[in-house]
Enzyme design. Structure first.
Site, PDB file in Angstrom:
ATOM      1  CG  ASP A  20      -0.483  -0.620   2.524  1.00 27.23           C
ATOM      2  OD1 ASP A  20       0.989  -0.368   2.419  1.00 27.23           O
ATOM      3  OD2 ASP A  20      -0.990  -1.191   3.347  1.00 27.23           O
ATOM      4  CG  ASP A  51      -8.627  -1.621  12.072  1.00 27.79           C
ATOM      5  OD1 ASP A  51      -7.771  -2.288  11.552  1.00 27.79           O
ATOM      6  OD2 ASP A  51      -9.170  -0.580  11.446  1.00 27.79           O
ATOM      7  CG  HIS A  72      -5.810  -2.517   8.890  1.00 27.94           C
ATOM      8  ND1 HIS A  72      -5.956  -1.379   9.527  1.00 27.94           N
ATOM      9  CD2 HIS A  72      -4.320  -2.722   9.017  1.00 27.94           C
ATOM     10  CE1 HIS A  72      -4.983  -0.682   9.876  1.00 27.94           C
ATOM     11  NE2 HIS A  72      -3.867  -1.669   9.597  1.00 27.94           N
ATOM     12  CD  GLU A  83      -8.653   0.809   8.024  1.00 36.58           C
ATOM     13  OE1 GLU A  83      -8.432  -0.097   8.668  1.00 36.58           O
ATOM     14  OE2 GLU A  83      -7.882   1.905   8.145  1.00 36.58           O
TER      15      GLU A  83
HETATM   16  C1  F6R Z   1       1.577  -1.471   6.067  1.00 37.97           C
HETATM   17  C2  F6R Z   1       0.113  -2.071   6.358  1.00 37.97           C
HETATM   18  C3  F6R Z   1      -0.565  -2.308   7.478  1.00 37.97           C
HETATM   19  C4  F6R Z   1       0.125  -2.281   8.669  1.00 37.97           C
HETATM   20  C5  F6R Z   1      -0.509  -2.442  10.126  1.00 37.97           C
HETATM   21  C6  F6R Z   1       0.317  -2.716  11.135  1.00 37.97           C
HETATM   22  O1  F6R Z   1       2.026  -1.618   4.754  1.00 37.97           O
HETATM   23  O2  F6R Z   1      -0.062  -2.703   5.342  1.00 37.97           O
HETATM   24  O3  F6R Z   1      -1.677  -3.095   7.450  1.00 37.97           O
HETATM   25  O4  F6R Z   1       1.093  -3.716   8.391  1.00 37.97           O
HETATM   26  O5  F6R Z   1      -1.090  -1.079  10.033  1.00 37.97           O
HETATM   27  O6  F6R Z   1       1.179  -1.385  11.416  1.00 37.97           O
HETATM   28  P1  F6R Z   1       2.461  -1.537  12.405  1.00 37.97           P
HETATM   29  O7  F6R Z   1       3.348  -2.599  12.125  1.00 37.97           O
HETATM   30  O8  F6R Z   1       3.229  -0.226  12.442  1.00 37.97           O
HETATM   31  O9  F6R Z   1       1.422  -1.755  13.754  1.00 37.97           O
END
Ligand code: F6R
Length: 266
Positions: free
Chosen positions: A67, A136, A138, A143
């Site tokens: 992303d 959450d 995701h 989301e």
């Molecule tokens: C990032 C992504 C997100 C993160 C998630 C957790 O490329 O796709 O899904 O993996 O938000 O983020 P952290 O590792 O910062 O807790």
């Protein structure tokens, strides 16, 4: 889903790196799906170490990131392209032309998303997709409520995600509200998924992912439908799992089997 519980975030990184490194050695032209955020940082550090000390060769590897924030240029310090360059790509011998991150400033996001999907297919699909998880539940920026069949597209971030990610920005008001993200359907087509999670703030999301019902309200739960998912989590992230003991027993049996030490009862 295979669940491996490690004693610390450092051990999670080391274990995750063994899976990635084994693939890169076995298939030097492999296609890696990569994630950003805090969680995979240890994995990237470990892979950089393996590159420097053991010559792990990324020269023929292709990568696709999950992303990118909409509106941020690749040179913006909070963009995911910048993150990947600084935390991983510039420290290994990957060919930059083979690294792909969605373009947060595409003029036509629909066309860009279609092209991104086509690129993945043209490269033969993703062999191993590294995933973090949001509090959450995701994966990528899918989301709660995202279709479990979704493809790469624009997605509005929830206020929970915006709050979680504000720690990386000087001013919380600067956090983009939109991202271009691979879909759940795109991720499920990867040959293997490696889900990483550390910390108590991920415990509920991990429980719902591994042991809850498959639901679009926790998009990571769709991984239950995938035949080859390895979740590597630390003790804190595993702390809400009901069947934690069993997952550890499975790993012990697996190790005993590999070592030829498994005793069969009468
Ligand atoms: C990032 C992504 C997100 C993160 C998630 C957790 O490329 O796709 O899904 O993996 O938000 O983020 P952290 O590792 O910062 O807790």
């Amino acid at each position: 889903m295979r669940v491996i519980v490690e004693s610390s975030p450092e051990q999670v990184a080391r274990m995750a790196a063994t899976f990635v490194a084994a693939l890169v050695r076995k298939k030097p032209t492999c296609v890696l799906g990569l994630a950003t955020g805090s969680t995979p940082l240890g994995l990237y550090r470990e892979l950089i170490r393996l590159h420097r000390e053991e010559g792990l060769d990324f020269s023929r590897v292709t990568s696709f990131n999950l992303d990118e924030y909409v509106g941020l240029a690749p040179s913006h310090p909070q963009s995911y392209r910048y993150f990947m360059q600084h935390n991983f790509f510039q420290h290994i011998n990957i060919d930059q032309r083979n690294t792909h991150v969605p373009d947060g400033r595409a003029l036509d996001f629909e066309a860009h998303a279609e092209q991104y999907e086509r690129r993945i297919k043209d490269e033969g699909g993703i062999d191993l997709q590294v995933l973090g998880i949001g509090s959450d539940g995701h994966i990528a920026f899918n989301e709660p409520g995202s279709s479990l069949g979704s493809r790469t597209r624009l997605k509005t971030l929830t206020s929970e995600t915006v709050r979680d990610n504000a720690r990386f920005f000087n001013d919380p008001a600067e956090v983009p509200r939109l991202a271009v993200t691979m879909g759940v359907g795109t991720i499920l087509e990867s040959r293997r998924c490696l889900l990483l999670a550390c910390g108590r703030h991920k415990a509920e999301a991990i429980r719902a992912t591994v042991e809850g019902p498959v639901t679009a309200q926790v998009t990571a739960s769709a991984l239950q439908l995938h035949r080859d998912v390895i979740a590597v989590v630390d003790e804190d992230a595993a702390s809400s799992l009901y069947r934690r003991e069993y997952y550890c027993e499975v790993e012990q049996s697996q190790q005993a089997l590999q070592a030829g030490k498994l005793k069969f009862g009468a």
